[in-house]
Design a protein around this motif. Structure first.
Motif, PDB file in Angstrom:
ATOM      1  N   SER A  21       4.862  -6.518   0.095  1.00 26.24           N
ATOM      2  CA  SER A  21       6.255  -6.162   0.302  1.00 26.24           C
ATOM      3  C   SER A  21       6.867  -5.739  -1.032  1.00 26.24           C
ATOM      4  O   SER A  21       6.465  -6.233  -2.089  1.00 26.24           O
ATOM      5  N   THR A  77      13.265  -2.699   2.138  1.00 27.75           N
ATOM      6  CA  THR A  77      11.928  -3.193   1.817  1.00 27.75           C
ATOM      7  C   THR A  77      10.851  -2.197   2.244  1.00 27.75           C
ATOM      8  O   THR A  77      10.918  -1.642   3.336  1.00 27.75           O
ATOM      9  N   TYR A  79       6.647  -1.757   2.718  1.00 28.82           N
ATOM     10  CA  TYR A  79       5.497  -2.593   3.019  1.00 28.82           C
ATOM     11  C   TYR A  79       4.196  -1.806   2.858  1.00 28.82           C
ATOM     12  O   TYR A  79       4.164  -0.589   2.971  1.00 28.82           O
TER      13      TYR A  79
END
Length: 125
Positions: A21, A77, A79
């Motif tokens: 992440s 975020t 990933y």
């Protein structure tokens, strides 16, 4: 100044999975160019996966079919889901963010003006 903080690295055996992440300190537009790079000891940094401004994705040939890049703009975020890990995937993984971009960007690290500190991934055989 945007800050990027990676997490999720660790040590796994070959064939295992990890999800990295990268949290950004401010709102990240879905139009921004974002990517994951990695660097193994004694080797040059290489692009692993990217998502460009129109939402298209780039993958290095070595990770195609095993890694998936995605982003959650509500959580700011990025990933990287990594499956079927191999010892050669070992390295420090960095997330990066640039402005607007298109096409294949994994060999253009200069497009990215914000970088995280990295998270270590170690895959044992």
């Amino acid at each position: 100044q945007v800050q990027l903080v990676e997490s999720g690295g660790g040590s796994v055996q070959a064939g295992g999975s990890l999800r990295l992440s990268c949290a950004a300190s401010e709102d990240t537009s879905s139009s921004y160019c974002q990517a994951w790079f990695r660097q193994a000891p004694g080797k040059e940094r290489e692009g692993v996966a990217a998502v460009v401004s129109d939402g298209s994705t780039n993958y290095a040939d070595s990770v195609k079919g095993r890694f998936t890049i995605s982003r959650d703009t509500f959580k700011n975020t990025l990933y990287l889901q990594m499956n079927s890990l191999k010892p050669e995937d070992t390295g420090m993984y960095y997330c990066a963010r640039g402005q607007f971009c298109s096409g294949y960007v994994l060999d253009l690290p200069s497009l990215f003006n914000y970088w995280g500190q990295g998270t270590q991934v170690t895959v044992s055989s």
